[in-house]
Scaffold this motif. Structure first.
Motif, PDB file in Angstrom:
ATOM      1  N   PHE A 151      64.983 -23.242  63.900  1.00  0.00           N
ATOM      2  CA  PHE A 151      65.310 -22.821  62.534  1.00  0.00           C
ATOM      3  C   PHE A 151      64.335 -23.389  61.503  1.00  0.00           C
ATOM      4  O   PHE A 151      63.744 -22.643  60.718  1.00  0.00           O
ATOM      5  N   ILE A 152      64.170 -24.713  61.486  1.00  0.00           N
ATOM      6  CA  ILE A 152      63.351 -25.350  60.450  1.00  0.00           C
ATOM      7  C   ILE A 152      61.904 -24.870  60.517  1.00  0.00           C
ATOM      8  O   ILE A 152      61.318 -24.466  59.509  1.00  0.00           O
ATOM      9  N   GLY A 153      61.332 -24.901  61.720  1.00  0.00           N
ATOM     10  CA  GLY A 153      59.944 -24.486  61.872  1.00  0.00           C
ATOM     11  C   GLY A 153      59.710 -23.060  61.413  1.00  0.00           C
ATOM     12  O   GLY A 153      58.743 -22.768  60.705  1.00  0.00           O
ATOM     13  N   LEU A 154      60.594 -22.171  61.794  1.00  0.00           N
ATOM     14  CA  LEU A 154      60.417 -20.752  61.451  1.00  0.00           C
ATOM     15  C   LEU A 154      60.687 -20.476  59.977  1.00  0.00           C
ATOM     16  O   LEU A 154      60.068 -19.588  59.384  1.00  0.00           O
ATOM     17  N   GLU A 155      61.605 -21.226  59.374  1.00  0.00           N
ATOM     18  CA  GLU A 155      61.838 -21.058  57.930  1.00  0.00           C
ATOM     19  C   GLU A 155      60.615 -21.516  57.136  1.00  0.00           C
ATOM     20  O   GLU A 155      60.216 -20.871  56.163  1.00  0.00           O
ATOM     21  N   VAL A 156      59.993 -22.617  57.568  1.00  0.00           N
ATOM     22  CA  VAL A 156      58.760 -23.070  56.924  1.00  0.00           C
ATOM     23  C   VAL A 156      57.640 -22.060  57.175  1.00  0.00           C
ATOM     24  O   VAL A 156      56.863 -21.736  56.264  1.00  0.00           O
ATOM     25  N   ALA A 157      57.566 -21.532  58.390  1.00  0.00           N
ATOM     26  CA  ALA A 157      56.552 -20.527  58.718  1.00  0.00           C
ATOM     27  C   ALA A 157      56.692 -19.302  57.817  1.00  0.00           C
ATOM     28  O   ALA A 157      55.692 -18.761  57.317  1.00  0.00           O
ATOM     29  N   ALA A 158      57.926 -18.865  57.592  1.00  0.00           N
ATOM     30  CA  ALA A 158      58.172 -17.693  56.740  1.00  0.00           C
ATOM     31  C   ALA A 158      57.726 -17.968  55.308  1.00  0.00           C
ATOM     32  O   ALA A 158      57.063 -17.125  54.680  1.00  0.00           O
ATOM     33  N   SER A 159      58.075 -19.128  54.775  1.00  0.00           N
ATOM     34  CA  SER A 159      57.672 -19.481  53.403  1.00  0.00           C
ATOM     35  C   SER A 159      56.150 -19.526  53.282  1.00  0.00           C
ATOM     36  O   SER A 159      55.580 -19.026  52.308  1.00  0.00           O
ATOM     37  N   ALA A 160      55.484 -20.113  54.279  1.00  0.00           N
ATOM     38  CA  ALA A 160      54.027 -20.224  54.248  1.00  0.00           C
ATOM     39  C   ALA A 160      53.360 -18.855  54.387  1.00  0.00           C
ATOM     40  O   ALA A 160      52.383 -18.548  53.689  1.00  0.00           O
TER      41      ALA A 160
END
Length: 360
Positions: A151-160
């Protein structure tokens, strides 16, 4: 007059303080945080705060006046280093000693660290300071590696990715969010990230030298419960602080709630820790009730969520053990729910862009 001391001011710790007052507790309440900020929400740190849609003020549970009005004493920027169970005192790093009649441990969890070294800047996301540092770093970096496809990694990936960065997600398992999602949902999120230009490497572990090619590395490879304080005080700990159905630890005047608490979950049919807002808030209410003499066992339905681009996934129950499943909705439009069954009884549901199903 009795006193309750709460260590940790996240969702769990803040909620138990609020619930005690709402339920009529008239004694002293001290809410201790090792951070200097007023208590705030953490889930938006990887979503709205990171992409600039939410400010620090938006994250706060309550303003300072609320705590004053409800006689909840905030002890901010104070790290507790020991619990003296015999004398009922917690000791702070500043040498301050704080007495308690009842103690609530809402110490949460910390990030699991990357085991290899690299020349590149490596950041984690757990608290507001992390988020502020990451937000600044993302503005200045162009080629970003995300280690961990949860969850955390992919949410950061989406924002970036939405900010126009070159993003590479590196996941050791063979699909995204494999620990919590079935293959069909993993595939949908994989496709959406790829459509947004994210490079996803599955079954992959990069070397220190390969990682050095990036401007920035963000690590999201799970967490460890903050149980050391409890263990040093002689409380039973195993993958978290062991509690009964009322959130009571092996010491009858000490409770543990939230990410740090290992409880028997009736939906998982085993002992576990749940890392979610729902779990933190519900366990806080159970602990507050028990402190006031009302023995209500914890058996709330677990729920979780993640927002990535236009995909809003809401999860209810625990879907790791099922023998059948059924779809409802439109798979092609990414608007559907999956209902999981065991012995012909529904045990969990995942709803993608179907909020009404989740509420039901």
């Amino acid at each position: 007059m009795s006193s309750v001391v709460i260590i940790g001011a996240g969702h769990a710790g803040t909620q138990v303080a609020v619930s005690l007052r709402e339920m009529g507790f008239e004694g002293k309440i001290q809410l201790i945080a090792d951070e200097p900020h007023l208590p705030y929400q953490k889930p938006p740190l990887s979503k709205g705060f990171l992409n600039g849609k939410q400010t620090v003020e938006n994250l706060l549970f309550r303003n300072e006046k609320f705590y004053d009005d409800n006689q909840i004493e905030l002890v901010l920027g104070e790290e507790i280093v020991a619990i003296d169970v015999e004398n009922k005192i917690v000791k702070a790093e500043s040498d301050k000693s704080i007495p308690y009649d009842t103690l609530v441990l809402a110490t949460g969890a910390r990030n699991r660290k990357l085991s290899i070294e690299t020349k590149c800047e490596v950041l984690y996301l757990r608290d507001l300071t992390d988020a502020q540092r990451l937000k600044s770093a993302l503005e200045n970096a162009q080629n970003i590696a995300i280690i961990g496809g949860g969850f955390i990694g992919l949410e950061v990936a989406a924002s970036a990715a939405e900010a126009g960065k070159n993003v590479t997600v590196i996941e050791a398992q063979d699909r995204l969010m494999a620990r919590v999602l079935p293959p069909v949902l993993s595939e949908i999120f994989l496709t959406r990230h790829q459509e947004m230009g994210v490079k996803v490497l599955l079954n992959t572990k990069l070397s220190s030298e390969e990682l050095s090619a990036f401007d920035l590395i963000v690590v999201g490879i799970g967490v460890l419960p903050n149980q050391e304080l409890a263990a040093a005080a002689g409380l039973e700990c195993h993958n978290g602080i062991v509690v009964n159905e009322y959130q009571m630890t092996s010491n009858s005047v000490i409770y543990a709630i939230g990410d740090c608490a290992n409880h028997f979950n009736v939906f998982a049919d085993k002992r576990c820790r749940l890392e979610s807002v729902q779990n933190a808030v519900d366990q806080a209410k159970i602990a507050a009730s028990h402190i006031l003499g009302n023995a209500i066992p914890y058996h709330a339905v677990p729920w979780f969520w993640t927002n990535q681009y236009d995909l809003k996934l809401q999860m209810a129950g625990i879907n790791t053990d099922y023998d059948n499943y059924a779809f409802r909705g439109d798979l092609g439009a990414n608007r559907f729910s999956i209902f999981y069954y065991k012995n012909e009884k529904i045990v969990a549901a995942d709803s993608l862009n179907r909020p009404a199903d989740h509420l039901a």
